[in-house]
Design a protein around this motif. Sequence first.
Motif, PDB file in Angstrom:
ATOM      1  N   PRO A  59       0.752  -1.241   0.088  1.00 29.66           N
ATOM      2  CA  PRO A  59      -0.062   0.119  -0.026  1.00 29.66           C
ATOM      3  C   PRO A  59       0.785   1.290  -0.108  1.00 29.66           C
ATOM      4  CG  PRO A  59      -0.872  -1.534   1.650  1.00 29.66           C
ATOM      5  CD  PRO A  59       0.225  -2.178   1.074  1.00 29.66           C
ATOM      6  N   ARG A  60       1.915   1.186   0.791  1.00 30.83           N
ATOM      7  CA  ARG A  60       2.799   2.511   0.693  1.00 30.83           C
ATOM      8  C   ARG A  60       3.362   2.813  -0.625  1.00 30.83           C
ATOM      9  NH1 ARG A  60       5.707   1.706   6.723  1.00 30.83           N
ATOM     10  NH2 ARG A  60       3.622   2.206   7.968  1.00 30.83           N
ATOM     11  N   ILE A  61       4.072   1.531  -1.139  1.00 26.73           N
ATOM     12  CA  ILE A  61       4.586   1.777  -2.525  1.00 26.73           C
ATOM     13  C   ILE A  61       3.651   2.400  -3.382  1.00 26.73           C
ATOM     14  CG2 ILE A  61       5.749   0.418  -4.273  1.00 26.73           C
ATOM     15  CD1 ILE A  61       7.146  -1.015  -2.026  1.00 26.73           C
ATOM     16  N   THR A  62       2.511   1.795  -3.455  1.00 32.09           N
ATOM     17  CA  THR A  62       1.410   1.879  -4.353  1.00 32.09           C
ATOM     18  C   THR A  62       0.859   3.586  -4.313  1.00 32.09           C
ATOM     19  OG1 THR A  62       0.422  -0.042  -4.319  1.00 32.09           O
ATOM     20  CG2 THR A  62      -1.121   1.698  -5.210  1.00 32.09           C
ATOM     21  N   ASN A  69       3.207  13.046  -2.695  1.00 26.68           N
ATOM     22  CA  ASN A  69       3.539  13.199  -0.955  1.00 26.68           C
ATOM     23  C   ASN A  69       2.391  12.945  -0.343  1.00 26.68           C
ATOM     24  OD1 ASN A  69       5.595  13.794   0.096  1.00 26.68           O
ATOM     25  ND2 ASN A  69       4.774  16.080   0.591  1.00 26.68           N
ATOM     26  N   PRO A  70       1.910  11.563  -0.379  1.00 26.12           N
ATOM     27  CA  PRO A  70       0.962  11.028   0.438  1.00 26.12           C
ATOM     28  C   PRO A  70       1.261  10.784   2.019  1.00 26.12           C
ATOM     29  CG  PRO A  70       1.663   8.915  -0.654  1.00 26.12           C
ATOM     30  CD  PRO A  70       2.187  10.533  -1.252  1.00 26.12           C
ATOM     31  N   HIS A  71       0.191  11.133   2.789  1.00 26.49           N
ATOM     32  CA  HIS A  71       0.389  10.589   4.155  1.00 26.49           C
ATOM     33  C   HIS A  71       0.429   9.108   4.272  1.00 26.49           C
ATOM     34  CE1 HIS A  71       0.252  10.690   8.389  1.00 26.49           C
ATOM     35  NE2 HIS A  71      -0.900   9.820   8.392  1.00 26.49           N
ATOM     36  N   LEU A  72       1.439   8.509   4.957  1.00 26.51           N
ATOM     37  CA  LEU A  72       1.617   7.195   5.251  1.00 26.51           C
ATOM     38  C   LEU A  72       1.402   6.840   6.619  1.00 26.51           C
ATOM     39  CD1 LEU A  72       4.793   6.676   2.812  1.00 26.51           C
ATOM     40  CD2 LEU A  72       2.426   6.452   2.399  1.00 26.51           C
ATOM     41  N   PRO A  73       0.231   6.310   6.997  1.00 26.02           N
ATOM     42  CA  PRO A  73      -0.042   6.296   8.331  1.00 26.02           C
ATOM     43  C   PRO A  73       0.874   5.197   9.079  1.00 26.02           C
ATOM     44  CG  PRO A  73      -1.949   5.364   7.159  1.00 26.02           C
ATOM     45  CD  PRO A  73      -0.719   5.947   6.341  1.00 26.02           C
ATOM     46  N   HIS A 120       5.690   9.763   6.087  1.00 21.29           N
ATOM     47  CA  HIS A 120       5.407   8.574   7.025  1.00 21.29           C
ATOM     48  C   HIS A 120       5.038   9.248   8.455  1.00 21.29           C
ATOM     49  CE1 HIS A 120       6.115   5.309   9.991  1.00 21.29           C
ATOM     50  NE2 HIS A 120       5.952   4.542   9.274  1.00 21.29           N
ATOM     51  N   ALA A 121       3.951   8.592   9.083  1.00 24.97           N
ATOM     52  CA  ALA A 121       3.503   9.390  10.296  1.00 24.97           C
ATOM     53  C   ALA A 121       4.419   9.527  11.511  1.00 24.97           C
ATOM     54  CB  ALA A 121       2.364   8.383  10.789  1.00 24.97           C
ATOM     55  N   VAL A 122       5.490   8.518  11.442  1.00 20.85           N
ATOM     56  CA  VAL A 122       6.742   8.433  12.312  1.00 20.85           C
ATOM     57  C   VAL A 122       7.973   8.989  11.907  1.00 20.85           C
ATOM     58  CG1 VAL A 122       7.766   6.998  14.179  1.00 20.85           C
ATOM     59  CG2 VAL A 122       5.453   6.776  13.840  1.00 20.85           C
ATOM     60  N   ARG A 123       8.375   8.571  10.805  1.00 22.43           N
ATOM     61  CA  ARG A 123       9.644   8.795  10.189  1.00 22.43           C
ATOM     62  C   ARG A 123       9.604   9.891   9.447  1.00 22.43           C
ATOM     63  NH1 ARG A 123      12.616   4.022  10.496  1.00 22.43           N
ATOM     64  NH2 ARG A 123      11.155   1.896  10.583  1.00 22.43           N
ATOM     65  N   GLY A 124       8.412  10.515   9.119  1.00 19.87           N
ATOM     66  CA  GLY A 124       8.728  11.788   8.214  1.00 19.87           C
ATOM     67  C   GLY A 124       8.798  11.599   6.997  1.00 19.87           C
ATOM     68  N   PRO A 125       9.427  12.481   5.979  1.00 22.41           N
ATOM     69  CA  PRO A 125       9.539  12.052   4.546  1.00 22.41           C
ATOM     70  C   PRO A 125      10.363  10.956   4.303  1.00 22.41           C
ATOM     71  CG  PRO A 125       9.889  14.599   5.072  1.00 22.41           C
ATOM     72  CD  PRO A 125       9.940  13.783   6.525  1.00 22.41           C
ATOM     73  N   ILE A 126      10.015  10.141   3.405  1.00 20.18           N
ATOM     74  CA  ILE A 126      10.957   9.029   3.057  1.00 20.18           C
ATOM     75  C   ILE A 126      10.491   8.775   1.546  1.00 20.18           C
ATOM     76  CG2 ILE A 126      10.709   7.545   5.211  1.00 20.18           C
ATOM     77  CD1 ILE A 126       8.190   6.141   4.163  1.00 20.18           C
ATOM     78  N   THR A 127      11.364   8.317   0.694  1.00 16.12           N
ATOM     79  CA  THR A 127      11.423   8.388  -0.637  1.00 16.12           C
ATOM     80  C   THR A 127      10.996   6.839  -1.277  1.00 16.12           C
ATOM     81  OG1 THR A 127      13.865   7.396  -0.793  1.00 16.12           O
ATOM     82  CG2 THR A 127      13.322   9.701  -1.043  1.00 16.12           C
ATOM     83  N   LEU A 128      10.713   6.601  -2.310  1.00 16.07           N
ATOM     84  CA  LEU A 128      10.499   5.154  -2.743  1.00 16.07           C
ATOM     85  C   LEU A 128      11.635   4.126  -2.718  1.00 16.07           C
ATOM     86  CD1 LEU A 128       7.886   3.817  -4.064  1.00 16.07           C
ATOM     87  CD2 LEU A 128       8.808   4.809  -6.191  1.00 16.07           C
ATOM     88  N   GLY A 129      12.895   5.052  -3.042  1.00 15.05           N
ATOM     89  CA  GLY A 129      14.086   4.158  -2.964  1.00 15.05           C
ATOM     90  C   GLY A 129      14.188   3.733  -1.445  1.00 15.05           C
ATOM     91  N   TRP A 130      13.840   4.463  -0.495  1.00 13.72           N
ATOM     92  CA  TRP A 130      14.298   4.188   0.842  1.00 13.72           C
ATOM     93  C   TRP A 130      13.081   3.043   1.324  1.00 13.72           C
ATOM     94  CZ3 TRP A 130      11.008   3.648   5.236  1.00 13.72           C
ATOM     95  CH2 TRP A 130      11.924   3.375   6.241  1.00 13.72           C
TER      96      TRP A 130
END
Length: 161
Positions: A59-62, A69-73, A120-130
């Motif tokens: 779901p996050r990758i999708t 820049n979606p919010h990832l709970p 990400h709700a906890v990690r903050g901004p993350i890339t698709l590569g990450w």
Amino acid sequence: MTQPDTYLLRLLRAQSHQLAHEINLVPADAGLWKPAENEWSVHECLTHLRDAERHIFLPRITRVVKEDNPHLPAFDEQAHHKEHWNPNEPIQNILADFVADRAAEAALLETAGWSRTGVHAVRGPITLGWLAEYTTGHLWEHLSQIMRVRLNYATRKTTGN
């Protein structure tokens, strides 16, 4: 836009084969065996891997591929496992679900810009590569756990402990 990492994509695909190989080495009567009370069985570990792919990584990758820049709970993996783990679910079905979800992730990742981000709700901004790197590491962590359980079971059987 960062291009897909072809080496990492090959690893993501190969991990399904590595996991299937290891699961097929587990004796039929060892799937639910635990080396200690506070450790997972092979079945629980594989279920966790499948559920992480199905409810977290895919779901996050999708969303990162398809949305800006979606919010990832956050996802409570322990609560999910406690509520949904079914020791009667056939291990080959769980493996097939994992393989299908991992293939869907790889298909999304092979054409996307890996610099795309989500928050990400906890990690903050993350890339698709990450996300691709983290997904790879997560499987290796639990694959080694499955291998240790299988080997401990085999040792227990041969030594009678």
